[in-house]
Design a protein around this motif. Structure first.
Motif, PDB file in Angstrom:
ATOM      1  N   VAL A  70      27.221  19.246  -7.826  1.00  0.00           N
ATOM      2  CA  VAL A  70      28.596  19.252  -8.321  1.00  0.00           C
ATOM      3  C   VAL A  70      29.507  19.903  -7.286  1.00  0.00           C
ATOM      4  CG1 VAL A  70      30.142  19.969 -10.163  1.00  0.00           C
ATOM      5  CG2 VAL A  70      27.760  19.398 -10.693  1.00  0.00           C
ATOM      6  N   PRO A  71      30.381  19.141  -6.646  1.00  0.00           N
ATOM      7  CA  PRO A  71      31.295  19.721  -5.660  1.00  0.00           C
ATOM      8  C   PRO A  71      32.436  20.461  -6.365  1.00  0.00           C
ATOM      9  CG  PRO A  71      31.807  17.416  -5.952  1.00  0.00           C
ATOM     10  CD  PRO A  71      30.600  17.690  -6.820  1.00  0.00           C
ATOM     11  N   ASP A  72      33.066  21.356  -5.653  1.00  0.00           N
ATOM     12  CA  ASP A  72      34.217  22.058  -6.218  1.00  0.00           C
ATOM     13  C   ASP A  72      35.243  22.290  -5.123  1.00  0.00           C
ATOM     14  OD1 ASP A  72      34.088  25.113  -5.307  1.00  0.00           O
ATOM     15  OD2 ASP A  72      32.040  24.439  -5.678  1.00  0.00           O
ATOM     16  N   LEU A  73      36.467  22.556  -5.549  1.00  0.00           N
ATOM     17  CA  LEU A  73      37.587  22.657  -4.620  1.00  0.00           C
ATOM     18  C   LEU A  73      37.473  23.879  -3.710  1.00  0.00           C
ATOM     19  CD1 LEU A  73      40.290  21.531  -3.669  1.00  0.00           C
ATOM     20  CD2 LEU A  73      41.387  22.682  -5.617  1.00  0.00           C
ATOM     21  N   LEU A  74      37.065  25.017  -4.275  1.00  0.00           N
ATOM     22  CA  LEU A  74      36.928  26.216  -3.459  1.00  0.00           C
ATOM     23  C   LEU A  74      35.924  26.000  -2.329  1.00  0.00           C
ATOM     24  CD1 LEU A  74      36.853  29.323  -5.839  1.00  0.00           C
ATOM     25  CD2 LEU A  74      38.334  28.996  -3.875  1.00  0.00           C
ATOM     26  N   SER A  75      34.766  25.441  -2.666  1.00  0.00           N
ATOM     27  CA  SER A  75      33.720  25.229  -1.670  1.00  0.00           C
ATOM     28  C   SER A  75      34.150  24.206  -0.632  1.00  0.00           C
ATOM     29  CB  SER A  75      32.421  24.787  -2.354  1.00  0.00           C
ATOM     30  OG  SER A  75      31.965  25.782  -3.250  1.00  0.00           O
ATOM     31  N   THR A  76      34.837  23.183  -1.071  1.00  0.00           N
ATOM     32  CA  THR A  76      35.281  22.147  -0.138  1.00  0.00           C
ATOM     33  C   THR A  76      36.339  22.693   0.807  1.00  0.00           C
ATOM     34  OG1 THR A  76      34.750  20.442  -1.773  1.00  0.00           O
ATOM     35  CG2 THR A  76      36.235  19.812   0.011  1.00  0.00           C
ATOM     36  N   TYR A  77      37.224  23.541   0.316  1.00  0.00           N
ATOM     37  CA  TYR A  77      38.213  24.186   1.185  1.00  0.00           C
ATOM     38  C   TYR A  77      37.512  25.074   2.212  1.00  0.00           C
ATOM     39  CZ  TYR A  77      42.501  26.534   2.634  1.00  0.00           C
ATOM     40  OH  TYR A  77      43.554  27.015   3.369  1.00  0.00           O
ATOM     41  N   GLU A  78      36.583  25.905   1.737  1.00  0.00           N
ATOM     42  CA  GLU A  78      35.841  26.785   2.643  1.00  0.00           C
ATOM     43  C   GLU A  78      35.094  25.975   3.698  1.00  0.00           C
ATOM     44  OE1 GLU A  78      35.434  30.043   3.049  1.00  0.00           O
ATOM     45  OE2 GLU A  78      36.083  31.044   1.209  1.00  0.00           O
ATOM     46  N   ALA A  79      34.509  24.856   3.285  1.00  0.00           N
ATOM     47  CA  ALA A  79      33.739  24.028   4.212  1.00  0.00           C
ATOM     48  C   ALA A  79      34.634  23.454   5.304  1.00  0.00           C
ATOM     49  CB  ALA A  79      33.038  22.909   3.449  1.00  0.00           C
ATOM     50  N   THR A  80      35.770  22.930   4.916  1.00  0.00           N
ATOM     51  CA  THR A  80      36.693  22.342   5.889  1.00  0.00           C
ATOM     52  C   THR A  80      37.258  23.409   6.824  1.00  0.00           C
ATOM     53  OG1 THR A  80      37.281  20.755   4.150  1.00  0.00           O
ATOM     54  CG2 THR A  80      38.652  20.774   6.108  1.00  0.00           C
ATOM     55  N   ILE A 139      36.306  13.952   2.511  1.00  0.00           N
ATOM     56  CA  ILE A 139      37.194  14.929   1.893  1.00  0.00           C
ATOM     57  C   ILE A 139      38.261  14.215   1.059  1.00  0.00           C
ATOM     58  CG2 ILE A 139      38.789  16.829   2.304  1.00  0.00           C
ATOM     59  CD1 ILE A 139      35.886  17.439   3.005  1.00  0.00           C
ATOM     60  N   ARG A 140      38.779  13.106   1.574  1.00  0.00           N
ATOM     61  CA  ARG A 140      39.809  12.369   0.844  1.00  0.00           C
ATOM     62  C   ARG A 140      39.273  11.866  -0.500  1.00  0.00           C
ATOM     63  NH1 ARG A 140      44.079  10.790   3.621  1.00  0.00           N
ATOM     64  NH2 ARG A 140      42.870  10.592   5.558  1.00  0.00           N
ATOM     65  N   LYS A 141      38.024  11.405  -0.492  1.00  0.00           N
ATOM     66  CA  LYS A 141      37.415  10.917  -1.732  1.00  0.00           C
ATOM     67  C   LYS A 141      37.267  12.051  -2.741  1.00  0.00           C
ATOM     68  CE  LYS A 141      33.483   8.193  -3.382  1.00  0.00           C
ATOM     69  NZ  LYS A 141      32.225   7.486  -2.987  1.00  0.00           N
ATOM     70  N   PHE A 142      36.871  13.222  -2.245  1.00  0.00           N
ATOM     71  CA  PHE A 142      36.750  14.361  -3.152  1.00  0.00           C
ATOM     72  C   PHE A 142      38.105  14.736  -3.741  1.00  0.00           C
ATOM     73  CE2 PHE A 142      37.412  18.923  -3.689  1.00  0.00           C
ATOM     74  CZ  PHE A 142      36.558  19.155  -4.755  1.00  0.00           C
ATOM     75  N   LEU A 143      39.142  14.794  -2.912  1.00  0.00           N
ATOM     76  CA  LEU A 143      40.468  15.148  -3.419  1.00  0.00           C
ATOM     77  C   LEU A 143      40.921  14.174  -4.502  1.00  0.00           C
ATOM     78  CD1 LEU A 143      42.398  16.252  -0.209  1.00  0.00           C
ATOM     79  CD2 LEU A 143      41.566  17.696  -2.067  1.00  0.00           C
ATOM     80  N   GLY A 144      40.614  12.913  -4.330  1.00  0.00           N
ATOM     81  CA  GLY A 144      40.954  11.934  -5.357  1.00  0.00           C
ATOM     82  C   GLY A 144      40.251  12.224  -6.672  1.00  0.00           C
ATOM     83  N   SER A 145      39.051  12.798  -6.605  1.00  0.00           N
ATOM     84  CA  SER A 145      38.280  13.069  -7.832  1.00  0.00           C
ATOM     85  C   SER A 145      38.780  14.298  -8.580  1.00  0.00           C
ATOM     86  CB  SER A 145      36.799  13.254  -7.490  1.00  0.00           C
ATOM     87  OG  SER A 145      36.567  14.484  -6.841  1.00  0.00           O
ATOM     88  N   VAL A 146      39.547  15.162  -7.904  1.00  0.00           N
ATOM     89  CA  VAL A 146      40.032  16.372  -8.573  1.00  0.00           C
ATOM     90  C   VAL A 146      41.549  16.357  -8.762  1.00  0.00           C
ATOM     91  CG1 VAL A 146      38.106  17.834  -7.857  1.00  0.00           C
ATOM     92  CG2 VAL A 146      40.112  17.626  -6.368  1.00  0.00           C
ATOM     93  N   ARG A 147      42.215  15.302  -8.324  1.00  0.00           N
ATOM     94  CA  ARG A 147      43.658  15.213  -8.536  1.00  0.00           C
ATOM     95  C   ARG A 147      43.930  14.882  -9.998  1.00  0.00           C
ATOM     96  NH1 ARG A 147      44.537  12.170  -4.711  1.00  0.00           N
ATOM     97  NH2 ARG A 147      45.243  13.619  -3.100  1.00  0.00           N
ATOM     98  N   THR A 148      44.842  15.607 -10.621  1.00  0.00           N
ATOM     99  CA  THR A 148      45.110  15.442 -12.047  1.00  0.00           C
ATOM    100  C   THR A 148      46.321  14.533 -12.267  1.00  0.00           C
ATOM    101  OG1 THR A 148      46.482  17.435 -12.071  1.00  0.00           O
ATOM    102  CG2 THR A 148      44.143  17.700 -12.557  1.00  0.00           C
ATOM    103  N   ALA A 149      46.505  14.128 -13.512  1.00  0.00           N
ATOM    104  CA  ALA A 149      47.568  13.185 -13.832  1.00  0.00           C
ATOM    105  C   ALA A 149      48.951  13.742 -13.536  1.00  0.00           C
ATOM    106  CB  ALA A 149      47.469  12.787 -15.303  1.00  0.00           C
ATOM    107  N   ASP A 150      49.086  15.064 -13.587  1.00  0.00           N
ATOM    108  CA  ASP A 150      50.403  15.667 -13.340  1.00  0.00           C
ATOM    109  C   ASP A 150      50.623  15.996 -11.866  1.00  0.00           C
ATOM    110  OD1 ASP A 150      48.681  17.776 -12.999  1.00  0.00           O
ATOM    111  OD2 ASP A 150      49.601  19.071 -14.510  1.00  0.00           O
ATOM    112  N   GLY A 151      49.717  15.558 -11.013  1.00  0.00           N
ATOM    113  CA  GLY A 151      49.877  15.779  -9.586  1.00  0.00           C
ATOM    114  C   GLY A 151      49.252  17.059  -9.068  1.00  0.00           C
TER     115      GLY A 151
END
Length: 576
Positions: A499-509, A524-536
């Motif tokens: 399970v990926p998460d935003l904190l870990s992905t930020y640290e990794a990059t 990374i772009r694919k991951f960001l798409g998976s965590v982007r919410t309807a309100d932006g």
């Protein structure tokens, strides 16, 4: 320093309840015998219960690991709010506290950390006062080792060897002894030297400071000093002047402010003011109505409390996140940055999470990254000196705030602050950082947040970032760590590769950029798409449907900017 800019906040409000604020408000209402004035105590209980973890401990915020600090605050506040405290403070919390017992006789804030007096105080009060249990037999010896050469008490036995004494450390140690013994039996310290050191912290004005050499009396220091003295059946040298100084912090007909010249009445000032008067045996019935009215105005929609009225309760992390996300018009940024620069206590030079609160390492890093003191070289030097002179622990690492045992996220944050601020002592101090990082290496290239903990991606990357700043770069280990936690569908996981998460992905990059490693932008772009919410906004993980709040939105936005054609650099942030 002038604090007038804090009176009408120009920072950003999160709208959330804070655990320490909630505890302080409930305790103060209890001392005033006015808990019955609290509308819907069940909502406050619900907020506190939301910090409970499956291991039986409690955390500062939902989803964070348990620690002794949060466990005591939650269980004590729950007890104050209920007629049957046992129904909400059951045995699993006691079992968790014992898991943080240290072999040296003290307690750690979380299992694996070194023992410190903050954690020992919280653990002993939870065990004895909440659960009716006995403290460990080695506690008396551990407490005795806290006495420094000047007669005061320090944060840990290791700190005591360097002569670092603090009123807070005295209070926590003396209260732990009192709770463990009922205030009976021999003291583990030289009484005359200890009481003399404490009484010497009182100024001619009547208030107290935390440490020798401090120049501004503080209501928090005054509360802790009077509390410590009362537990030793002692009083300040001039108790009458002390009461007068405390009452001088009152706004007419309202509540307390923290120190002379600070204009904001807040929850911890009320806590300290009422608490100090209570310890001195002084009357406070005449001020109860004003204090209660102020406290009740600090309630949030979540049911807990923040530090002042919620519409003005800005904090540095939320404000920094908005600055880093570019959410302010350019014309407004100077005022917002100036607000953050005022979040500094007298006698300290780090930046606080909330105004009037103690300086914190991570918040200082976020504020500096958001632009605080960008053109003020002297302030940045003072911050570097604050790290070196007050915050860095004998093991070379850093905790969240002064006296807290070291952990990797705080140590990484401090290493980044050293890089941003410079200073003549940095090379020597960074050798200490490298020494603490080495103590957290569980196996080659695998690091935990604390010595003896469980290795994770974030702790490993934070360790490698800190070593890089200490002049020991190792791109190979960074690359290997990223490979171990890369999730095929996008992003990085803190543990394993599921399970990926935003904190870990930020640290990794961030770590890859620091080491000059190439990384897959589409991954990374694919991951960001998976965590982007309807309100932006951005969720912390793909399993969440709503934004994780300003910090999550900031990290997601900064990753988007990194992926843009301009390839904006990632700020060197650290959270957990």
């Amino acid at each position: 320093m002038t604090y007038e800019t804090l009176l009408r906040s120009s920072g950003v409000v999160s709208g959330e309840s804070d655990l320490w604020c909630t505890y302080a408000a409930v305790r103060t209402l209890t001392w005033l015998d006015r808990v019955g004035d609290l509308p819907s105590p069940g909502s406050a209980l619900g907020f506190l219960a939301s910090r409970r973890n499956s291991d039986g401990g409690y955390a500062w915020s939902a989803g964070m690991p348990s620690d002794a600090w949060a466990t005591y605050y939650c269980t004590q506040a729950m007890r104050d709010l209920t007629a049957d405290g046992e129904s909400v403070t059951d045995r699993p919390s006691s079992a968790w506290v014992w898991s943080a017992e240290h072999a040296d006789g003290g307690f750690a804030m979380s299992p694996g950390q070194a023992s410190d007096v903050w954690a020992t105080y919280y653990a002993v009060r939870t065990l004895v006062e909440i659960h009716g249990e006995k403290p460990p037999p080695g506690l008396h010896t551990w407490l005795g080792a806290l006495q420094a050469q000047d007669g005061g008490l320090a944060w840990s036995p290791a700190h005591a060897k360097d002569g670092t004494s603090d009123v807070r450390a005295c209070y926590y140690a003396i209260t732990a002894w009192s709770a463990a013994t009922g205030g009976q039996g021999p003291l583990p310290w030289d009484r005359e030297r200890l009481t003399g050191w404490l009484k010497d912290r009182q100024s001619a004005a009547g208030g107290f400071t935390f440490q020798a050499g401090d120049t501004t009396d503080c209501l928090w220091a005054t509360f802790r000093a009077t509390s410590a003295l009362r537990r030793l059946d002692e009083s300040p040298r001039d108790a009458e002047a002390c009461v007068s100084w405390i009452r001088g912090r009152l706004r007419p007909g309202e509540s307390f402010t923290r120190w002379p010249g600070y204009p904001v009445q807040d929850v911890w000032a009320a806590f300290c003011g009422v608490g100090a008067l209570r310890e001195l045996g002084a009357a406070f019935g005449d001020i109860a109505d004003g204090v209660v009215e102020a406290l009740l105005s600090f309630r949030t929609g979540e049911g807990g409390f923040t530090y002042r009225t919620p519409d003005l309760a800005s904090d540095v992390l939320t404000t920094s996140a908005h600055l880093l996300s570019g959410d302010f018009p350019v014309a407004d940024e100077p005022g917002v940055v100036r607000w953050m620069e005022n979040c500094v206590m007298p006698n300290e030079d780090g930046i606080m999470y909330m105004p009037g609160r103690g300086s914190e390492v991570r918040c200082t890093l976020w504020a500096l990254s958001g632009g605080a003191f960008a053109e003020d070289r002297s302030a940045r030097t003072r911050i570097a000196d604050w790290l070196a002179g007050s915050i860095q622990n004998p093991d070379g690492g850093f905790g969240f705030w002064e006296g807290r045992a070291s952990d990797m996220v705080s140590t990484c944050a401090a290493a980044e602050i050293y890089r941003l601020t410079g200073g003549d002592s940095v090379p020597v101090r960074m050798r200490g950082v490298a020494r603490f990082v080495a103590s957290c290496e569980i196996s080659p290239g695998h690091y935990a947040n604390v010595p003896g903990g469980t290795p994770t991606l974030r702790a490993s990357l934070q360790a490698l970032r800190a070593l890089h700043r200490a002049g020991e770069p190792d791109a190979g280990r960074v690359s290997n760590t990223l490979a171990r936690h890369r999730v095929r569908g996008g992003g990085f996981a803190n543990t394993g590769r599921r399970v990926p998460d935003l904190l870990s992905t930020y640290e990794a990059t961030l770590a890859a950029d620091m080491s000059g490693l190439e990384w897959d932008t589409e991954h990374i772009r694919k991951f960001l798409g998976s965590v982007r919410t309807a309100d932006g906004g951005f969720a912390w993980t793909p399993l969440m449907a709503v934004s994780g709040g300003p910090l999550a939105d900031c990290l997601g936005r900064r990753l988007e900017l990194r992926l843009s054609a301009e390839r904006h650099a990632l700020p060197p942030l650290a959270i957990s």
